[in-house]
Design a protein around this motif. Structure first.
Motif, PDB file in Angstrom:
ATOM      1  N   VAL A 384       5.540   2.968  15.758  1.00  0.00           N
ATOM      2  CA  VAL A 384       5.538   4.229  16.565  1.00  0.00           C
ATOM      3  C   VAL A 384       6.910   4.402  17.079  1.00  0.00           C
ATOM      4  CG1 VAL A 384       4.459   5.491  17.993  1.00  0.00           C
ATOM      5  CG2 VAL A 384       3.183   4.283  17.101  1.00  0.00           C
ATOM      6  N   VAL A 385       7.341   5.449  16.192  1.00  0.00           N
ATOM      7  CA  VAL A 385       8.789   5.215  17.466  1.00  0.00           C
ATOM      8  C   VAL A 385       8.608   6.468  17.548  1.00  0.00           C
ATOM      9  CG1 VAL A 385      11.418   5.589  16.803  1.00  0.00           C
ATOM     10  CG2 VAL A 385      10.500   3.882  15.333  1.00  0.00           C
ATOM     11  N   GLU A 386       8.622   6.661  19.251  1.00  0.00           N
ATOM     12  CA  GLU A 386       7.989   7.619  19.670  1.00  0.00           C
ATOM     13  C   GLU A 386       9.646   8.055  21.111  1.00  0.00           C
ATOM     14  OE1 GLU A 386       4.415   9.981  22.645  1.00  0.00           O
ATOM     15  OE2 GLU A 386       4.707   7.232  21.705  1.00  0.00           O
ATOM     16  N   GLY A 387       9.718   9.529  20.850  1.00  0.00           N
ATOM     17  CA  GLY A 387      10.363  10.401  22.713  1.00  0.00           C
ATOM     18  C   GLY A 387      12.249   9.523  22.346  1.00  0.00           C
ATOM     19  N   ASN A 388      12.248   9.152  21.307  1.00  0.00           N
ATOM     20  CA  ASN A 388      13.667   8.758  21.726  1.00  0.00           C
ATOM     21  C   ASN A 388      14.772   9.614  21.757  1.00  0.00           C
ATOM     22  OD1 ASN A 388      12.767   5.162  22.062  1.00  0.00           O
ATOM     23  ND2 ASN A 388      12.175   6.034  19.597  1.00  0.00           N
ATOM     24  N   ASP A 389      16.062   8.862  22.427  1.00  0.00           N
ATOM     25  CA  ASP A 389      17.382  10.315  22.770  1.00  0.00           C
ATOM     26  C   ASP A 389      18.123   9.668  22.594  1.00  0.00           C
ATOM     27  OD1 ASP A 389      18.905  11.435  23.765  1.00  0.00           O
ATOM     28  OD2 ASP A 389      18.262  12.114  25.219  1.00  0.00           O
ATOM     29  N   TYR A 390      18.767   9.989  21.631  1.00  0.00           N
ATOM     30  CA  TYR A 390      20.106   8.541  20.415  1.00  0.00           C
ATOM     31  C   TYR A 390      20.931  10.272  20.327  1.00  0.00           C
ATOM     32  CZ  TYR A 390      18.504  10.984  15.488  1.00  0.00           C
ATOM     33  OH  TYR A 390      18.434  10.992  14.773  1.00  0.00           O
ATOM     34  N   VAL A 391      22.162   9.408  20.367  1.00  0.00           N
ATOM     35  CA  VAL A 391      24.054   9.916  20.351  1.00  0.00           C
ATOM     36  C   VAL A 391      24.157   9.199  19.307  1.00  0.00           C
ATOM     37  CG1 VAL A 391      25.053  11.307  20.587  1.00  0.00           C
ATOM     38  CG2 VAL A 391      23.536  12.033  22.194  1.00  0.00           C
ATOM     39  N   VAL A 392      24.805   8.881  17.740  1.00  0.00           N
ATOM     40  CA  VAL A 392      25.151   8.061  16.926  1.00  0.00           C
ATOM     41  C   VAL A 392      26.569   8.710  16.770  1.00  0.00           C
ATOM     42  CG1 VAL A 392      24.896   6.983  15.328  1.00  0.00           C
ATOM     43  CG2 VAL A 392      23.070   6.799  17.169  1.00  0.00           C
ATOM     44  N   PHE A 393      27.777   7.690  16.720  1.00  0.00           N
ATOM     45  CA  PHE A 393      28.887   8.206  15.953  1.00  0.00           C
ATOM     46  C   PHE A 393      29.379   6.904  15.358  1.00  0.00           C
ATOM     47  CE2 PHE A 393      29.023  11.058  19.256  1.00  0.00           C
ATOM     48  CZ  PHE A 393      29.524  12.235  18.794  1.00  0.00           C
ATOM     49  N   LYS A 423       4.924   5.974  13.174  1.00  0.00           N
ATOM     50  CA  LYS A 423       4.354   7.535  13.093  1.00  0.00           C
ATOM     51  C   LYS A 423       5.754   7.528  13.272  1.00  0.00           C
ATOM     52  CE  LYS A 423      -0.334   7.577  14.773  1.00  0.00           C
ATOM     53  NZ  LYS A 423      -1.019   7.585  15.947  1.00  0.00           N
ATOM     54  N   LEU A 424       6.485   8.790  13.240  1.00  0.00           N
ATOM     55  CA  LEU A 424       8.209   9.007  13.330  1.00  0.00           C
ATOM     56  C   LEU A 424       7.596  10.368  14.671  1.00  0.00           C
ATOM     57  CD1 LEU A 424      11.331   8.126  13.794  1.00  0.00           C
ATOM     58  CD2 LEU A 424      11.286   9.027  11.567  1.00  0.00           C
ATOM     59  N   ILE A 425       8.123   9.967  15.586  1.00  0.00           N
ATOM     60  CA  ILE A 425       7.018  11.696  16.281  1.00  0.00           C
ATOM     61  C   ILE A 425       8.271  11.869  17.803  1.00  0.00           C
ATOM     62  CG2 ILE A 425       5.232  11.692  15.472  1.00  0.00           C
ATOM     63  CD1 ILE A 425       4.530  10.455  18.240  1.00  0.00           C
ATOM     64  N   ASN A 426       8.549  13.241  18.040  1.00  0.00           N
ATOM     65  CA  ASN A 426       9.008  13.255  19.188  1.00  0.00           C
ATOM     66  C   ASN A 426      10.890  13.298  19.364  1.00  0.00           C
ATOM     67  OD1 ASN A 426       6.955  15.274  19.027  1.00  0.00           O
ATOM     68  ND2 ASN A 426       5.270  13.792  19.996  1.00  0.00           N
ATOM     69  N   ASN A 427      10.831  12.544  17.977  1.00  0.00           N
ATOM     70  CA  ASN A 427      12.677  11.884  18.725  1.00  0.00           C
ATOM     71  C   ASN A 427      13.731  12.930  18.591  1.00  0.00           C
ATOM     72  OD1 ASN A 427      12.278   9.211  18.242  1.00  0.00           O
ATOM     73  ND2 ASN A 427      10.819   9.747  17.343  1.00  0.00           N
ATOM     74  N   THR A 428      14.538  12.865  19.365  1.00  0.00           N
ATOM     75  CA  THR A 428      15.885  14.062  19.360  1.00  0.00           C
ATOM     76  C   THR A 428      17.380  13.046  18.798  1.00  0.00           C
ATOM     77  OG1 THR A 428      14.403  15.293  21.345  1.00  0.00           O
ATOM     78  CG2 THR A 428      16.776  15.553  21.449  1.00  0.00           C
ATOM     79  N   GLY A 429      17.179  13.455  18.169  1.00  0.00           N
ATOM     80  CA  GLY A 429      19.000  13.166  17.696  1.00  0.00           C
ATOM     81  C   GLY A 429      19.438  14.066  16.952  1.00  0.00           C
ATOM     82  N   ASN A 430      21.417  13.232  16.658  1.00  0.00           N
ATOM     83  CA  ASN A 430      21.646  14.043  15.759  1.00  0.00           C
ATOM     84  C   ASN A 430      22.066  12.719  14.506  1.00  0.00           C
ATOM     85  OD1 ASN A 430      23.372  11.071  16.973  1.00  0.00           O
ATOM     86  ND2 ASN A 430      25.788  12.183  17.627  1.00  0.00           N
TER      87      ASN A 430
END
Length: 551
Positions: A384-393, A423-430
């Motif tokens: 389960v990967v949930e609710g993470n906030d990531y910015v990757v370059f 489950k891959l849910i509710n994550n935010t990222g670029n």
């Protein structure tokens, strides 16, 4: 009378010292409003048996720690070695015995994701002092860690609420994959955590004996075992110990394909020896968190999936990585394998535009290179990967082009299992969420906001079976949804907000639903399906069948 007063004073002092050594479970306060976030085994650790390092003699902090730990071991059952507020200077690595937990003062603020999070107990390990003379400064003068005396026998161990400078945490397994369980890494701040690469300098590459490079597969927090709780840690930007090497010898492959180059077996790749100027040894160019980081299958597009029967050590249960702040300048922020692993509510940050002349320490980087700049590599079942906030370059290569990396999530078939009930849910990222050349049986992708362009959600099966896949309620303000395969079964793409296109294509299988999706750009979007009957009630899309290439 005087003697009685002295005895009372000593008793009071003793009671004060005793009271200052905490015996509570430090994890429960952080999760007072989320009791279900803490696995039950964490509450069974020997928190109540605690000694203060301040009460033990020694010529230095290494000796005082050893004395305190020995006292706990002599009692049997393990316990906590408490380090009151202050700075502790260690000349060597720390080795934990079975059942021993290192603990610092409880911080005023409990949330390590906050920029104001601070700790008053600090560990200082030796600084590496770079020298361009001769063979350079020996590696064993620095690059220390906190490790276990026995991977197989050391259970119920941990590091809690300590600011660690110039040291990483490494709880290993042995050569036969034996390891104990119940390992907690909680509330720490880790800076300047990189290890040093063992294959640099390499004389075959005409490298100078003083050259150094970061270890590519040694994480700041690197843990093996069953029942692992890695939570509420902060791995911020380091930079204060970075050093610059004025002349750095490396090999440049002149046809632009140097990723897997070996100077002893060039395999038709032309190359030249070059000297790069002002190359930085970057302490943040290392993985952030490794949890049971295994290759659990065969390598390559046609690989055989790893299973609990073929790779039991790659399907360990009880892994949790949550609520951490992780800064990386290169490598993978989190890499796990397991069965039922949970990764939730972490903040992950990479810098933009960082030049990386080499990703291996040996070969000049080019567009085919990778530095594994990635928020997550996932392996195993039921994650389960949930609710993470990531910015990757991506990093920038030696010649100025973008290096071939920079993913959000990758569950790829290289050395991996199939996807099962994940489950891959509710994550935010670029950057995109990618399941690459995978068998899938049970995957929910829901509630994610991904700002990447192109295939922001990309399911590429390459002929492998994909079934019971649901992509629902995601927001893609710039990108596409792409599901491609010739063995698709029970696929639902529903109620997503997508600026780009949606594509579910190849052999017409049963039980495909593409409905309720909204195109968010004023210009009409493209929805491509292998059978138009799959599609209904989508807004803002022109529907089309895929172009059939002539045989």
């Amino acid at each position: 009378m005087r003697q009685a007063m002295i005895l009372l004073a000593l008793l009071a002092l003793s009671l004060t010292a005793w009271a200052a050594t905490p015996t509570d479970n430090p994890v429960t306060a952080r999760y007072a409003d989320k009791a279900d976030a803490v696995p039950a085994w964490v509450n069974t650790l020997p928190w109540a048996t605690a000694v203060s390092v301040a009460d033990f003699p020694g010529a230095n902090d290494n000796e005082r720690f050893s004395a305190a730990q020995a006292a706990l071991v002599a009692k049997g059952g393990g316990g906590v070695v408490f380090f009151p507020a202050g700075t502790y200077t260690f000349k060597d690595s720390l080795e934990l015995e079975n059942g021993v937990i290192l603990r610092g003062e409880t911080p005023a603020l409990l949330d390590a994701k906050l920029d104001t999070y601070a700790l008053t107990t600090r560990f200082e390990f030796p600084k590496y002092t770079y020298s361009a003379e001769g063979n350079g400064t020996p590696n064993d003068t620095a690059f220390k860690d906190i490790h276990l005396k026995s991977a197989k026998e050391c259970a119920n161990v941990g590091v809690v609420n300590i600011a660690i400078n110039r040291g990483h945490i490494y709880f290993a397994e042995d050569a036969e994959h034996n390891t104990a369980k119940n390992r907690v890494v909680f509330g720490n701040i880790l800076t300047n955590t990189a290890g040093v690469a063992g294959d640099v300098p390499n004389p075959d590459y005409k490298q100078l004996p003083n050259q150094r490079w970061t270890a590519r597969h040694l994480a700041a927090i690197h843990i093996f075992g069953e029942n692992v709780f890695i939570a509420n840690n902060r791995i911020p930007k380091s930079a204060d110990d970075n050093f610059v090497m004025a002349d750095y010898a490396l090999v440049r492959v002149t046809n632009g394909k140097g990723q897997d180059f070996n100077v002893k077996n060039p395999a038709g790749k032309p190359f030249v020896f070059e000297t790069a100027k002002d190359v930085t040894f970057d302490y943040d160019n290392r993985p952030g968190v490794y949890l049971n980081p295994f290759g659990i299958g065969s390598f390559g597009h046609g690989s055989t999936n790893g299973t609990p029967e073929t790779h039991p050590f790659g399907f360990r249960k009880g892994g949790i990585v949550r609520d951490n702040y992780i800064y990386n300048s290169g490598r993978c922020a989190v890499f796990f394998s397991g069965d039922g692993t949970y990764m939730g509510f972490n903040i992950i940050r990479f810098p933009e535009g960082l030049k990386r002349p080499t990703t291996t320490g040996l070969v000049a980087s080019d567009g085919s290179a990778t530095n594994d700049n990635r928020a997550l590599t996932a392996r195993g079942y039921r994650w389960v990967v949930e609710g993470n906030d990531y910015v990757v370059f991506s990093n920038v290569a030696y010649g100025g082009q973008k290096i071939n990396d920079g993913e959000g999530l990758m569950h790829e078939n290289h050395d991996n299992s199939a996807v099962r009930d994940a489950k891959l849910i509710n994550n935010t990222g670029n950057r995109y969420l990618c399941l690459w050349v995978m068998d899938i049986d049970g995957l929910l992708i829901s509630g994610n906001k991904v700002t990447a362009g192109g295939a922001a959600i990309n399911i590429l099966s390459n002929g492998r079976p994909v079934k019971n896949l649901t992509i629902i309620n995601n927001e893609l303000p710039n990108g596409d949804i792409n599901v491609t395969g010739n063995q698709l079964l029970n696929i639902t793409v529903k109620d997503n907000k997508v600026k780009g296109s949606i594509s579910v294509t190849q052999n017409p299988p049963p039980n495909i639903v593409v409905s309720g999706n909204t195109h968010t750009d004023p210009i009409e979007g493209k929805l491509t399906v292998s059978d138009l009957c799959w599609s209904a009630d989508n807004t803002g899309y022109a529907e089309a069948l895929p172009v059939v290439k002539p045989k």
